[in-house]
Design a protein around this motif. Structure first.
Motif: not given
Length: 98
Positions: A73, A10, A66, A7
């Motif tokens: 995202a 991203s 995310v 995450a």
């Protein structure tokens, strides 16, 4: 489920794309990230804000969402608090149905 590390990666990619001129100033704050049923909220800041404390140097929003389901995202809407947004996304109450 998406890991915190994935995450953060991203969110970092989104921020570098949206703010290419701020790449050197970007500070990711994974320790402040929160996992929700819908996905992660990944916190970040700019070096200038951290170093000076001047709120005028802070990002407009300091969170990237995310999703766990593989959606892109994105920044949460400013119309309500992040916790509320994440709850609405998890329950299917957002985005509004037309």
């Amino acid at each position: 489920m998406l890991s915190r590390a994935a995450a953060v990666d991203s969110a970092t990619a989104l921020l570098r794309k949206v703010y290419p001129e701020k790449s050197d100033s970007l500070v990711m704050l994974p320790e402040e990230s929160v996992e929700y049923a819908y996905g992660w909220t990944i916190s970040f800041d700019w070096k200038e804000h951290i170093q000076t404390g001047d709120w005028m140097m802070s990002p407009i929003t300091s969170v990237v969402v995310v999703p766990h389901n593989g959606e892109k995202a994105h920044f949460p809407p400013s119309v309500f608090p992040v916790d509320d947004y994440m709850s609405r996304r998890a329950s299917g109450d957002w985005p509004p149905k037309e």
